[in-house]
Design a protein around this motif. Structure first.
Motif, PDB file in Angstrom:
ATOM      1  N   GLN A  13       0.840  -1.206   0.000  1.00 17.82           N
ATOM      2  CA  GLN A  13       0.000   0.000   0.000  1.00 17.82           C
ATOM      3  C   GLN A  13       0.878   1.261   0.000  1.00 17.82           C
ATOM      4  O   GLN A  13       0.558   2.235  -0.679  1.00 17.82           O
ATOM      5  N   PHE A  14       1.972   1.219   0.746  1.00 13.20           N
ATOM      6  CA  PHE A  14       2.894   2.359   0.768  1.00 13.20           C
ATOM      7  C   PHE A  14       3.422   2.650  -0.628  1.00 13.20           C
ATOM      8  O   PHE A  14       3.405   3.783  -1.102  1.00 13.20           O
ATOM      9  N   PHE A  15       3.920   1.610  -1.320  1.00 15.59           N
ATOM     10  CA  PHE A  15       4.471   1.797  -2.662  1.00 15.59           C
ATOM     11  C   PHE A  15       3.388   2.174  -3.676  1.00 15.59           C
ATOM     12  O   PHE A  15       3.671   2.833  -4.674  1.00 15.59           O
ATOM     13  N   GLU A  16       2.171   1.781  -3.408  1.00 12.36           N
ATOM     14  CA  GLU A  16       1.068   2.121  -4.311  1.00 12.36           C
ATOM     15  C   GLU A  16       0.616   3.564  -4.112  1.00 12.36           C
ATOM     16  O   GLU A  16       0.307   4.268  -5.070  1.00 12.36           O
ATOM     17  N   ASN A  21       0.326  10.401  -3.704  1.00  8.85           N
ATOM     18  CA  ASN A  21       0.443  11.481  -2.723  1.00  8.85           C
ATOM     19  C   ASN A  21       1.457  12.536  -3.166  1.00  8.85           C
ATOM     20  O   ASN A  21       1.219  13.737  -3.013  1.00  8.85           O
ATOM     21  N   LEU A  22       2.593  12.096  -3.695  1.00  8.35           N
ATOM     22  CA  LEU A  22       3.603  13.052  -4.167  1.00  8.35           C
ATOM     23  C   LEU A  22       3.073  13.885  -5.331  1.00  8.35           C
ATOM     24  O   LEU A  22       3.317  15.087  -5.396  1.00  8.35           O
ATOM     25  N   ALA A  23       2.363  13.261  -6.253  1.00  8.79           N
ATOM     26  CA  ALA A  23       1.792  14.003  -7.383  1.00  8.79           C
ATOM     27  C   ALA A  23       0.797  15.047  -6.883  1.00  8.79           C
ATOM     28  O   ALA A  23       0.755  16.173  -7.394  1.00  8.79           O
ATOM     29  N   SER A  28      -0.165  20.809  -5.982  1.00 12.59           N
ATOM     30  CA  SER A  28      -1.093  21.566  -5.147  1.00 12.59           C
ATOM     31  C   SER A  28      -0.720  23.042  -5.112  1.00 12.59           C
ATOM     32  O   SER A  28       0.447  23.403  -4.957  1.00 12.59           O
ATOM     33  N   ASP A  29      -1.727  23.897  -5.255  1.00 11.05           N
ATOM     34  CA  ASP A  29      -1.493  25.339  -5.200  1.00 11.05           C
ATOM     35  C   ASP A  29      -1.273  25.833  -3.778  1.00 11.05           C
ATOM     36  O   ASP A  29      -0.685  26.880  -3.574  1.00 11.05           O
ATOM     37  N   ASP A  30      -1.747  25.099  -2.802  1.00 10.72           N
ATOM     38  CA  ASP A  30      -1.656  25.570  -1.423  1.00 10.72           C
ATOM     39  C   ASP A  30      -0.527  24.901  -0.627  1.00 10.72           C
ATOM     40  O   ASP A  30      -0.476  25.006   0.588  1.00 10.72           O
TER      41      ASP A  30
END
Length: 184
Positions: A13-16, A21-23, A28-30
């Motif tokens: 799940q971490f690798f998935e 999450n990084l993308a 993210s604008d904020d």
């Protein structure tokens, strides 16, 4: 292994989820890019559209230039006895090359400052860059207290620009001293 035994499927799940999450964070604008001292953060903060591929391309170009400069310095100093100069140059390049390097991580640059100070004191000849390095370092230290506020209001991370200037000056100093050593 203990994690996988205690919580089966967690590593998968971490690798998935990590790329997703990084993308999200990177686009993210904020996101708090004003708290980072990296070339990527500088370009994202200064851009009107931080998620633009052009912003990422400019950041990759800037980081590539820093990396090539560092590689040239490493190559030039391969026979040098003064590794402290090279270590200081590498430490100064680190935040510029990394995608995430928070402002509190910059405490590690104190090591580069100590190495540079010792090198400047030990050299029998001062270089044309010494006073500028000291000036940039002092200015960077003072502005470090206000950099987040300045970056938030102006969308320009002055700390990253000063750090880039310090890196360039230290690289030029190292190259100058290596040429001086090889000519004598």
């Amino acid at each position: 292994m203990a994690s996988e035994f205690a919580m089966p499927g967690l590593i998968h799940q971490f690798f998935e989820m990590t790329p997703i999450n990084l993308a999200h964070i990177m686009g993210s604008d904020d996101y708090i890019w004003n708290r980072h001292a990296t070339i990527l953060a500088f370009t994202k903060l200064a851009a009107f559209h931080p998620a633009s591929p052009m912003v990422d391309a400019i950041a990759v170009l800037g980081r590539s230039i820093v990396f090539i400069t560092l590689a040239i310095g490493l190559w030039q100093a391969r026979q040098s006895q003064h590794l402290d100069r090279l270590i200081a140059q590498t430490i100064l390049a680190t935040p510029l090359l990394m995608p995430f390097y928070f402002d509190y991580d910059l405490l590690l640059l104190a090591v580069a400052g100590v190495l540079l100070g010792a090198s400047m004191r030990a050299e029998t000849t001062s270089t044309p860059f010494d006073r500028m390095i000291l000036s940039f370092g002092l200015l960077w230290f003072v502005l470090g207290f206000f950099n987040v506020l300045i970056a938030t209001t102006s969308h320009i991370n002055v700390g990253t620009l000063l750090l880039l200037g310090l890196f360039v000056l230290v690289s030029m100093r190292n190259s100058w001293l290596l040429r001086l050593e090889s000519s004598s």
